[in-house]
Design an enzyme around this catalytic site. Structure first.
Site, PDB file in Angstrom:
ATOM      1  CD  GLU A   1      -2.918   1.060   0.199  1.00  0.00           C
ATOM      2  OE1 GLU A   1      -3.762   0.170   0.212  1.00  0.00           O
ATOM      3  OE2 GLU A   1      -2.850   1.917  -0.696  1.00  0.00           O
TER       4      GLU A   1
ATOM      5  N   GLY B   1      13.829  19.440   2.370  1.00  0.00           N
ATOM      6  CA  GLY B   1      13.900  17.989   2.561  1.00  0.00           C
ATOM      7  C   GLY B   1      12.875  17.228   1.735  1.00  0.00           C
TER       8      GLY B   1
ATOM      9  N   GLY C   1       6.455  10.954   3.299  1.00  0.00           N
ATOM     10  CA  GLY C   1       6.693  11.349   4.685  1.00  0.00           C
ATOM     11  C   GLY C   1       6.633  10.155   5.612  1.00  0.00           C
TER      12      GLY C   1
ATOM     13  CE  LYS D   1       5.341   6.941  -5.790  1.00  0.00           C
ATOM     14  NZ  LYS D   1       5.589   8.311  -5.342  1.00  0.00           N
TER      15      LYS D   1
ATOM     16  CB  ILE E   1      -3.752   7.961  -1.085  1.00  0.00           C
ATOM     17  CG1 ILE E   1      -3.455   9.447  -0.897  1.00  0.00           C
ATOM     18  CG2 ILE E   1      -5.040   7.754  -1.869  1.00  0.00           C
ATOM     19  CD1 ILE E   1      -3.212  10.195  -2.210  1.00  0.00           C
TER      20      ILE E   1
ATOM     21  N   GLY F   1       1.546   7.053  -0.769  1.00  0.00           N
ATOM     22  CA  GLY F   1       1.764   7.133   0.684  1.00  0.00           C
ATOM     23  C   GLY F   1       0.545   6.681   1.470  1.00  0.00           C
TER      24      GLY F   1
HETATM   25  N1  HSE Z   1       9.645  10.687  -3.692  1.00  0.00           N
HETATM   26  C1  HSE Z   1       8.242  10.502  -3.655  1.00  0.00           C
HETATM   27  C2  HSE Z   1       7.532  11.826  -3.849  1.00  0.00           C
HETATM   28  C3  HSE Z   1       7.735   9.924  -2.369  1.00  0.00           C
HETATM   29  O1  HSE Z   1       8.170  12.888  -3.914  1.00  0.00           O
HETATM   30  O2  HSE Z   1       6.318  11.799  -3.932  1.00  0.00           O
HETATM   31  C4  HSE Z   1       7.905   8.462  -2.263  1.00  0.00           C
HETATM   32  O3  HSE Z   1       7.136   7.786  -3.210  1.00  0.00           O
END
Ligand code: HSE
Length: 434
Positions: free
Chosen positions: A129, A187, A302, A205, A136, A134
């Site tokens: 998941e 960051g 995150g 993805k 969602i 993230g």
């Molecule tokens: N690096 C990805 C982003 C997060 O900036 O959305 C992890 O999938």
């Protein structure tokens, strides 16, 4: 009360988030699960850095095999990212009969066949998941909620870093490099931001979502991928003038015969459900025959949002195991025997609306020449704006949007237009999704 033992490989930002959640939410997990989940080993090359959480130093190791070969560990949480050694560790965990939870979209996009087949053979679960969007719950939604639905499109803002940069460029009228620098300082962007800003992460993805939605394998290397590094403040400004926002969209459409899967900067109308999804937020829009459309929005990255998705998978695996139902839901949504290739459209074959930007000499007859070429290639113009004088040698910006057109026709027309002596620099196209 039963305690299920899990091992963690990769004690970075997300790994630390998972450890934190399993500690701070231990009671609520117990109340919902009727069991406890305990991390009994953590492997990482760096076991010295203080992650700001309390961990028994005795469970830390630099040797992943101590996790993979521990007979008491039922679930391996792989959070190192990348292709190798993540692939070898995952396959070894499966061979050793352990369920695997991972946030690794690159791994699943590239080695999905091998990993899902190995897991099927062994009768263990792969939870992922956290690999897309993230927090969602898009994987669970496709796999478990939308089971009778025939999907026609999945599209999304699935990279928070790129979305942050585009939002900043739009809000502050700054250029890509300035926005990227700030994303790095905050960051959000890695020191090497290539995967995020060049669309590769989004491609991984959408490859995973395509597999789940349509039951077909597709590799990131088979699709057209364009990132956001060539988007200029002028593109964003012109988009606004036409009532559009620029977003990095991952798109996967199925017309019942072939798939159209791609990642690129896309103009979407201001009233589009994803137009105001800004900053590091992600959004995924799912279209099908039963509910028309559904948009899920949330934190796509995150420690805690992604950690929450990882812990959700761990709890699901424990629930299944306690109920004696093993792999209740096929990892790939479809049963493995039903996963079959669907032909993929070449980018030249797709139909889209287009935003076209030219730089031209401001002299009589230019518009006629350009519209003539577009017309000869069956491209119907929807709107035109020419910006005023004062651009000197660079030429004046001439911007058009088209009705639905074939990509090959558009490319052929642009290359013919670029050869005109009234055109000052190569023209630019951005696809539009209305
Ligand atoms: N690096 C990805 C982003 C997060 O900036 O959305 C992890 O999938």
């Amino acid at each position: 009360m039963k305690t299920v033992k899990a091992g963690l490989i990769g004690f970075g930002t997300i790994g630390a988030g998972v450890v934190r959640i399993l500690d701070s939410s231990a009671e609520v997990i117990r109340q919902r699960l009727g069991a406890s989940v305990q991390i009994t080993k953590i492997a990482d090359l760096d076991i010295k850095t203080d992650r700001g959480i309390k961990v028994d130093p005795g469970i830390l190791t630099t040797n992943a095999d101590e996790v993979l070969e521990d007979p008491e560990i039922e679930i391996v949480i792989e959070l190192i990212g990348g292709y190798e050694p993540a692939r070898s560790f995952t396959l070894k965990a499966i061979q050793n009969g352990k369920h695997v939870v991972t946030a690794n979209k690159a791994l699943l996009a590239k080695h999905g066949e091998e990993i899902f087949s190995a897991a099927d053979e062994k009768g263990v679960c792969i939870g992922f998941e956290a690999a897309v969007g993230g927090a969602i719950p898009i994987i669970r939604s496709i796999r478990e909620a939308f089971v009778a639905n025939q999907f026609s499109a999945i599209e999304g803002i699935v990279n928070g870093t790129a979305n942050y940069i585009l939002s900043k460029m739009s809000d502050e009228n700054c250029d890509f490099q300035t926005a990227l620098k700030e994303a790095q300082e905050k960051g959000y962007a890695e020191a090497d931001p290539t995967f995020d800003v060049e669309g590769i992460d989004s491609a991984h993805k959408i490859a995973i979502l395509t597999r789940l939605a349509y039951g077909t394998p597709v590799g990131a290397d088979e699709m057209t991928i364009q990132g956001i590094s060539s988007i200029t403040p002028e593109d964003i400004d012109c988009a606004r003038e036409f009532g559009y926002r620029v977003k990095l969209l991952a798109i996967s459409k199925y017309d019942g015969k072939s798939l159209d899967v791609r990642v690129h900067p896309t103009m979407i109308p201001e009233n589009h459900p994803m137009a105001n999804v800004n900053g590091v937020l992600n959004a995924i829009r799912v279209c099908d025959d039963l509910m028309e459309e559904n948009v899920l929005v949330g934190h796509g990255a995150g420690a805690l949002p992604t950690g929450s998705a990882v812990v959700g998978d761990v709890v699901e695996i424990v629930r299944n195991s306690m109920a004696g139902t093993g792999t209740r839901v096929p990892s790939q949504s479809f049963h493995t025997a039903k996963i079959k290739p669907i032909p993929l459209k070449k980018i030249e074959e797709i139909e889209s609306e287009y935003f076209l930007r030219f730089r031209v000499k401001d002299v009589p007859g230019v518009l006629a020449k350009i519209t003539g070429i577009l017309g000869n290639h069956s491209i119907s113009i929807a709107s035109v704006i020419q910006r005023g004088r004062g651009y000197g040698e660079k030429g004046v910006p001439l911007i058009m949007t088209s009705h639905l057109s074939n990509e090959k026709n558009v490319r052929d027309a642009l290359s013919e237009i670029d050869r005109l002596d009234v055109v000052c620099e190569p023209s630019n196209l951005i696809r539009v999704e209305n």
